[in-house]
Motif scaffolding. Sequence first.
Motif, PDB file in Angstrom:
ATOM      1  N   ASP A  11       0.820  -1.212   0.000  1.00  0.00           N
ATOM      2  CA  ASP A  11       0.000   0.000   0.000  1.00  0.00           C
ATOM      3  C   ASP A  11       0.856   1.265   0.000  1.00  0.00           C
ATOM      4  OD1 ASP A  11       0.699  -0.860   2.676  1.00  0.00           O
ATOM      5  OD2 ASP A  11      -0.464   0.842   3.386  1.00  0.00           O
ATOM      6  N   PRO A  34      -1.749  -1.845  -5.222  1.00  0.00           N
ATOM      7  CA  PRO A  34      -1.623  -1.029  -4.009  1.00  0.00           C
ATOM      8  C   PRO A  34      -2.332  -1.591  -2.777  1.00  0.00           C
ATOM      9  CG  PRO A  34      -3.306  -0.095  -5.427  1.00  0.00           C
ATOM     10  CD  PRO A  34      -2.781  -1.306  -6.120  1.00  0.00           C
ATOM     11  N   ASP A  35      -3.059  -2.683  -2.947  1.00  0.00           N
ATOM     12  CA  ASP A  35      -3.678  -3.339  -1.781  1.00  0.00           C
ATOM     13  C   ASP A  35      -4.039  -4.780  -2.146  1.00  0.00           C
ATOM     14  OD1 ASP A  35      -6.445  -3.470  -2.825  1.00  0.00           O
ATOM     15  OD2 ASP A  35      -6.423  -1.300  -2.595  1.00  0.00           O
ATOM     16  N   MET A  57      -1.889  -4.052   5.512  1.00  0.00           N
ATOM     17  CA  MET A  57      -2.371  -3.166   4.451  1.00  0.00           C
ATOM     18  C   MET A  57      -3.838  -2.839   4.666  1.00  0.00           C
ATOM     19  SD  MET A  57      -0.794  -4.713   0.948  1.00  0.00           S
ATOM     20  CE  MET A  57      -1.487  -6.333   1.232  1.00  0.00           C
TER      21      MET A  57
END
Lengths: 134, 64
Positions: A11, A34-35, A57
């Motif tokens: 993240d 990103p996640d 995250m």
Amino acid sequence: MKKQSILLIDDDIEMLRRLTEVFLAADFAVHAAPDGLVGLRRFEMSPPDVVVTDILMPEREGLETIMAMKQARPAVKIIAMSGGGRIAAGDFLKLASALGADAVIAKPFRLADLLKLVEQILAPEGSGDVGRAA
Amino acid sequence: MTPARQSPNHELNNLLCKIIGSAELALLRVTDSEARMELEAIIDLAETAASVVARRAPLSPWNG
């Protein structure tokens, strides 16, 4: 020869950029997320040879992500990045097993050490020692 | 988006990881020997800082 593919999940976008850069330089086909939620979608769309994921995250945590990926493809290799600090050498196997990952690397690490770990984990069985520590 | 629950140790370790990574990526591009030595010194310092973090506030890696 087909490039080996890697899915990077973190993240922290700055960290993700650094990870992406080093694996591109090492000639991997790189997918980044990103996640865990986006990571899982990318994993399903284009299954990689290896996944490197942060543990802590937002949206979908690393542990859930690891479990879902291992359930979908038990053979996939997964390396978990732990932000909790340096780990005693003997604890790596225990921690990796508890997380459902094949290996764990503790932040802060050298990108060179992560690259080495990925190469070891992707090496055919019996072609070398697979390190679990970093 | 749900914020991640990061402890101060996690934040420091993430920052140190990025400092080390930045210096390593710069080493891939830099050929000047003095500049390379400086970058290697930065990596060493960040690793020393990581040891201090671990010593001052040991945190179990089990919580991520």
